[in-house]
Design an enzyme around this catalytic site. Structure first.
Site, short mmCIF file in Angstrom:
data_model
loop_
_atom_site.label_atom_id
_atom_site.label_comp_id
_atom_site.label_asym_id
_atom_site.label_seq_id
_atom_site.Cartn_x
_atom_site.Cartn_y
_atom_site.Cartn_z
N ALA A 144 17.25 87.59 47.58
CA ALA A 144 17.59 88.77 48.40
C ALA A 144 18.06 89.94 47.52
CB ALA A 144 18.65 88.38 49.41
N HIS A 145 18.33 91.06 48.16
CA HIS A 145 18.68 92.29 47.43
C HIS A 145 19.98 92.13 46.63
CE1 HIS A 145 20.42 93.97 51.51
NE2 HIS A 145 20.69 92.72 51.35
#
Lengths: 350, 350, 350
Positions: free
Chosen positions: B241-242
């Protein structure tokens, strides 16, 4: 395409009640169907819709009584659901058969061999020495690496990527963006903490009548073949690691993963998001529940396991119930302890 | 390509026993190998195949005794497995080095800069200001968004999509259809129950010697960079994820997922289908078992955790065993309760 | 693109302190920002960076005190984070609006209808009778099957594949390589152990304002529609099976999967790697924890569940704690058993 009631009835050997020239061009659920659609009624639970649907033609069981006036043309058969499925399958086959010819632009190596009645969609890539059998349908943006073989009647949906040397059987279906033949995950740990790649120079062999869902990954073997046997059905987003074997007619639901070198038997059913550790043997007919984590070989055919780590389904269920009941179990122990303390105190004082 | 025994022996500094002109053109497992194939024998368990295989050349350990007459040419080395791996790696390197030139059609922006000895496959898209280093191999149907950089000797397999602004290091391998730089999953809840998108304008940075499997996803940072550090190895279908950081030489197995802003240390091993919650720190050398769910930071280096939620491996295993044994535990409590009831009854009656 | 402090202040209605002509061309976190970048400070925890950052412009809260001399131009607003987000959103909108025209080569059927101000990237495929609304942005290597509809202002990132007959609403975003409309996983078991495919002839309908992450899969319905309702947000690698309904503003995190025919209500939140069994109903506002396995319908709105199989969050947490404490529970039972044995022995001997 448009068909009338007479054509449909003849396909499924049914008896028409009503206008045999009425046309349909698509399919609907009986509760939502519109004019021009074909529907069916198999489950008596939905009988009311027979009288309210706008479907033009409805396939019903021979045994179905009609209690009110209705507008649709009826076609009676012994088993309405099965007859409907037969029509759907014929329809899909016709649609697929219409796909034909090579769209431009495509990239086809001069050394590729392409059979009769093949469709190759735009932006697809066919590498050196690829062999494509008769009636194969390759949608746009597919990649076939050098020396791959795609046997007769196979369908590859858009964006499928098949790495070099892989072998795909007859009547196989692979859904969009699935990868076949990517490198197995093999790295040898080095003394300095880094990893050295172990080259993966085997391939993937997929036998006849296999279906693979979308965005799945099937890695090539280190040496030899990762093997998906005849009739296996694999759902979306599944992971098959290097040197795995999946048996005949085995079904693997979405997001499940099989680790390296594991051999899954025939007619096994693996639930969604389940995982199987590497180098195991899973006996024929085993059922693995969704989200299970199988960490040991399963030797008894037709076992049923659940949990992570997975074990016998019935025992696991009993333990799960007790596990939820742990607050109560702890309370009972506390009560026993209190009583016991009282006894001990009395004994000392007596 | 074809090599003879003399050429192979010279590559691995081995001693030939037999015909040094015999040619091979592919590799096989000793138990399945055919004429024209190169095999190896390292594990004495497979010694019997030495006498039955059809392999033309077999690499064996110096220590290996020969007990029967055999047809193959032998090459003796101190460590047969390691020598075989060396040959495979050389072979792969040669194959890769042969990929060269730009196939048509491709889309290459006029502002892209392309190094020496680069391969760009058909239907690949190279956006504005992209920089591609020397010896980079880009397979067909790859997408490189504007301002991406791909450093020397990197390989991008078919269908890889790298969004704008991302930076890929040297000797990186990315397998088919993997996505690098898609938007992080950031939405601000609004009072009316809807969500407002938080624009994701950071990027992904992948350092040297990283390998990423097929159909994986690595999201761009909201601001700053999602970072995969040098030597990390990520398997198929993993989700990063980011704003995540993955440390040097960390290994993440298939279908595992790391939530936003979590920092994974160096030399961590994460098993298949494991998940790590967002905003955590995972210490160097941590081992996370397959299917674990890590919900708290791990601060002690070289920890080993399992379970969902995950905790110490040894304790978790003990609890798992007892958990399966809950029916027995409940039975013992019932027996105690019955005895206790009897005592209480006697006490009252006495 | 470049903007000066005056332009930015006017966009967010802020007050400038410092040089209002100073330009920025990108964004940074305050702790990493370089000259020419715009940053913001909302969290007082990061106040120190105000004095050390190289950012050219910093957006700060009206309430922020300045304790040292600093170089950057400041823009004061009531809520610095929200103002920064507004600028990011405007910036993204401008970038997207610039995408325009049809790159070559593409494949566009003569029967497709294409709106105004549309971008279609190279190597994209637009099938027969496709309808593309105004301002739609289709990145390279996208596939739109026959009879699909893409409504206004929708963005499809590279490699998205949308099968025939699917309907995509307004302002929808679909990230790279996601598949919409692949066949549902439907096979009828036959007496000989093989499976017969059940044709999947429904479609997928995605309503307005939905976002779908990368490498996700949403299967078409057997009959009727798989339905993703307005405002739902789905993360990377999620699986939505045939005939599922996902409610308005429901959020599904990465690698979660929903099995066939399940209806998920509105404003539901589903954590990463969670799974929901088929044919269930999940009430509005339900929260499903990461890695949970939901095996029964949830009828009470705003429930919160965890575990596999999933049940009430608070109870599950209590049981999880006790489960880890099982070695202690067993010890207490053993102590009770010993005491009890002693009592029994004494009673017999007395």
């Amino acid at each position: 395409m448009q068909f009338n009631a007479a054509q449909i009835a003849s396909l499924i050997n049914g008896n028409i009640e009503g206008d045999d020239t009425i046309p349909v061009s698509s399919f609907g659920k009986i509760e939502q169907a519109q004019k021009g659609q074909l529907a069916f009624l198999a489950n008596p639970k939905y009988e009311e819709y027979l009288y309210t649907t706008d479907a033009s033609i409805i396939i019903i069981n021979d045994s179905q009584e009609i209690k009110q006036k209705l507008d649709a043309t009826l076609i009676r058969v012994p088993d309405a659901y099965s007859a409907f499925a037969t029509i759907l399958a014929s329809y899909k086959k016709m649609i697929t058969a219409q796909l034909n010819g090579i769209q431009q632009p495509v990239y086809i190596s001069a050394t590729a061999k392409i059979g009769e009645n093949v469709y190759i969609g735009a932006f697809s890539y066919v590498g050196d020495n690829v062999i494509i059998g008769d009636n194969v349908k390759i949608f746009p943006q597919v990649f076939l690496g050098d020396n791959t073989t795609i046997d007769e009647d196979t369908i590859l949906y858009p964006g499928v990527k098949i790495y070099h040397e892989c072998v795909i059987g007859k009547r196989v279906t692979v859904h969009a963006n699935t990868i076949i033949g990517s490198d197995g995950f093999g790295f040898a740990p080095q003394k300095d903490g880094t990893f050295k790649k172990v080259p993966q120079i085997g391939n993937v062999v997929i036998e006849d009548d296999v279906e693979v869902g979308a965005n799945a990954t099937i890695d090539r073997a280190t040496l030899g073949s990762t093997l998906i046997k005849r009739g296996a059905k694999l759902d979306n987003l599944i992971q098959i690691a290097h040197n795995v074997e999946v048996g005949n007619n085995t079904v693997i639901a979405a997001q499940a993963g099989i680790s390296g070198s594991t051999k899954i038997g025939n007619n096994v059913m693996i639930g969604g998001q389940a995982g199987v550790v590497g180098h195991l043997q899973i006996a024929d007919g085993t059922k693995i529940n969704a989200q299970s984590g199988v960490s040991k070989s399963i030797k008894t055919p037709n076992s049923y396991v659940t949990g992570s780590p997975a074990y016998d389904y019935t025992s696991a269920l009993r333990s799960q119930v007790l596990s939820r009941n742990l607050p109560n179990i702890e309370k009972r122990i506390m009560e026993l302890e209190q009583l016991m303390q009282q006894f001990v105190a009395e004994k000392i004082s007596s």
